[in-house]
Scaffold this active site. Structure first.
Site, PDB file in Angstrom:
ATOM      1  N   LYS A  19       0.844  -1.204   0.000  1.00  0.00           N
ATOM      2  CA  LYS A  19       0.000   0.000   0.000  1.00  0.00           C
ATOM      3  C   LYS A  19       0.872   1.243   0.000  1.00  0.00           C
ATOM      4  O   LYS A  19       1.831   1.351   0.781  1.00  0.00           O
ATOM      5  CB  LYS A  19      -0.870   0.019   1.273  1.00  0.00           C
ATOM      6  N   LYS A  76       5.293   2.140  -2.991  1.00  0.00           N
ATOM      7  CA  LYS A  76       5.228   3.516  -3.510  1.00  0.00           C
ATOM      8  C   LYS A  76       5.469   3.460  -5.006  1.00  0.00           C
ATOM      9  O   LYS A  76       6.089   2.519  -5.510  1.00  0.00           O
ATOM     10  CB  LYS A  76       6.326   4.368  -2.867  1.00  0.00           C
ATOM     11  N   ASN A  81      -2.068  19.201  -0.722  1.00  0.00           N
ATOM     12  CA  ASN A  81      -3.146  18.643   0.089  1.00  0.00           C
ATOM     13  C   ASN A  81      -2.794  18.708   1.574  1.00  0.00           C
ATOM     14  O   ASN A  81      -3.586  19.168   2.403  1.00  0.00           O
ATOM     15  CB  ASN A  81      -3.417  17.196  -0.354  1.00  0.00           C
TER      16      ASN A  81
HETATM   17  N1  GLU Z   1       0.728   9.126  -0.028  1.00  0.00           N
HETATM   18  C1  GLU Z   1       0.263   9.018   1.311  1.00  0.00           C
HETATM   19  C2  GLU Z   1       1.413   8.683   2.249  1.00  0.00           C
HETATM   20  O1  GLU Z   1       2.544   8.922   1.938  1.00  0.00           O
HETATM   21  C3  GLU Z   1      -0.919   8.089   1.446  1.00  0.00           C
HETATM   22  C4  GLU Z   1      -0.681   6.671   1.048  1.00  0.00           C
HETATM   23  C5  GLU Z   1      -1.933   5.825   0.997  1.00  0.00           C
HETATM   24  O2  GLU Z   1      -2.987   6.287   1.359  1.00  0.00           O
HETATM   25  O3  GLU Z   1      -1.793   4.666   0.573  1.00  0.00           O
HETATM   26  O4  GLU Z   1       1.206   8.245   3.338  1.00  0.00           O
END
Ligand code: GLU
Length: 429
Positions: free
Chosen positions: A66, A102, A224
């Protein structure tokens, strides 16, 4: 030191405090799978460009991979590996049933038309489709990506799957990506979740360190995370005295604090979705505060109570760590402080509160979104925020306890908690 090695240093610092088999740390020092894509992409002008795309599936001990997708000209494999490892740690700290990943595209999205952005996103989704899925790997927004992009991504993924075999429940397949729009089965509260989660942690921290409100805050970054954090802190009585975006920032040296409603209005006016990005919001405000125009570097060195980097990594380094004047460095960006800078700040007695705890609100509400999609549920905003607060406060309390008991810095404490959780899930070899 490159960013990935910097994160490994932090991981190994945490590992010293728990009894782990050496192979386990070695295992966590490498991603399980790295994907590099090269697309031929036709621009509106007819010109063809080769674009690089990445996805790193770092570790799935705690659940499906995730983590977000970042669109930025500087995206590279080392950075994505680093950010994927942070996701492993973050997800373990806040106890969501996910591993870490990622991805990203090495492009400057602000130079693309909306049509180009959509085509490129669909191409990316198509290429990644065989390697992702609601139970396998679940992308989300990150720097320069938003709900509109996630909607295109979900739509393309479902189309690819549907072509291969008739999909019965298309709605459930939407769980392949989180951070979607509300109209497309996104979750209430996801847009503000990272800022809101940070706020819950900050309030807990303030209670324990005994600093007196009102507190002055400088925030670097107005995407954001930065813009929502600014709005929330303003609403709860903090004095937001400096904000910035990529073009520069503004500072109210009288310490009155900006009216963040103005900032919000400006953002709405420009439209988060006009051409997909909010461009120039802080710069527009600067006209109203002409005396206070500052650079992003200057913002970091302001005499404020709380400094919040909420943009990109590596902005606090061994070069400027000795010049930071804030009492609390509250990281909302991923990896804003290098390992060297971290040690300088710790020695100087500046309280560094780490990214892997503070900004986990985004992935927590991503988890809620994923859960709602899978179970065909729709939660109220109250339910989402209640769940978010519960998870953030619990994680903070656990990190704080380790910080006190082991007399380590907060980042090391957070890594210790993550490693404990990961170790529990480690298979016997
Ligand atoms: N990009 C966000 C982070 O770095 C959210 C990642 C997500 O919701 O999977 O935590």
């Amino acid at each position: 030191m490159n960013v990935f090695n910097s994160a490994l240093t932090q991981l190994k610092r945490g590992a010293k405090y728990i009894n782990l088999p050496p192979y386990f740390i070695d295992q966590l020092s490498f991603p399980e799978r790295t994907i590099t894509l090269n697309f031929s992409f036709k621009k509106d002008s007819g010109e063809v460009e080769i674009i690089k795309g990445y996805r790193v599936q770092y570790n799935n001990l705690l659940g499906p991979y995730k983590g977000g997708l970042r669109y930025h000209q500087d995206v590279n494999m080392d950075e994505i590996k680093f950010l994927a490892l942070l996701m492993v740690i973050k997800n373990a700290i806040v106890d969501v049933p996910f591993g870490g990943a990622k991805g990203g595209l090495a492009i400057d999205p602000k130079s693309l038309s909306e049509k180009e952005l959509e085509r490129l996103t669909r191409l990316f989704a198509k290429e990644l489709a065989p390697n992702i899925g609601p139970m396998r790997d679940i992308p989300a927004p990150d720097v320069n990506t938003n709900s509109k992009i996630m909607d295109w991504f979900a739509d393309e993924y479902i189309e690819v799957k549907d072509k291969k075999q008739n999909v019965e429940n298309k709605d459930q397949l939407k769980a392949v990506v989180t951070g979607k729009s509300l109209q497309n089965d996104g979750s209430k509260g996801r847009e503000q979740s990272t800022g809101m989660g940070g706020f819950f942690v900050l309030e807990e921290l303030i209670k324990r360190v005994g600093v007196k409100k009102p507190l002055t805050v400088a925030i670097q970054g107005f995407g954001n995370v930065g813009s929502n954090m600014a709005g929330i802190l303003h609403d709860y009585g903090y004095k937001v005295v400096a904000v910035s975006d990529v073009k520069g920032g503004i500072y109210d040296s009288s310490n009155t604090g900006f009216n963040i409603d103005l900032v919000r209005e400006c953002r709405l006016e420009k439209g988060m979705f006009a051409g997909c990005y909010c461009i120039g919001s802080v710069c527009d405000l600067a006209k109203k505060y002409e005396d206070g125009i500052i650079t992003n570097e200057e913002l970091l060195e302001l005499p404020v109570d709380i400094l919040i980097p909420a943009a990109i990594e590596n902005v606090i380094t061994s070069k400027n760590a000795s010049k930071i004047k804030a009492k609390i460095l509250f990281e909302m960006a991923n990896g804003p402080t290098t390992a060297e800078a971290d040690q300088i700040l710790n020695k100087r007695g500046i309280l560094v509160v780490p990214d892997v705890l503070n900004n986990a609100g985004g992935v927590i509400v991503s988890y809620f979104e994923w859960y709602q999609n899978i179970h065909s549920e729709k939660w109220s905003l109250e339910k989402v925020n209640r769940g978010l607060k519960e998870k953030m406060v619990k994680a903070f309390e656990k990190v704080w306890k380790i910080y006190k008991e082991k007399k380590v810095d907060l980042r090391t404490a957070a890594y210790i908690l993550a490693l404990q959780r990961l170790a529990e899930a480690k298979p016997d070899l």
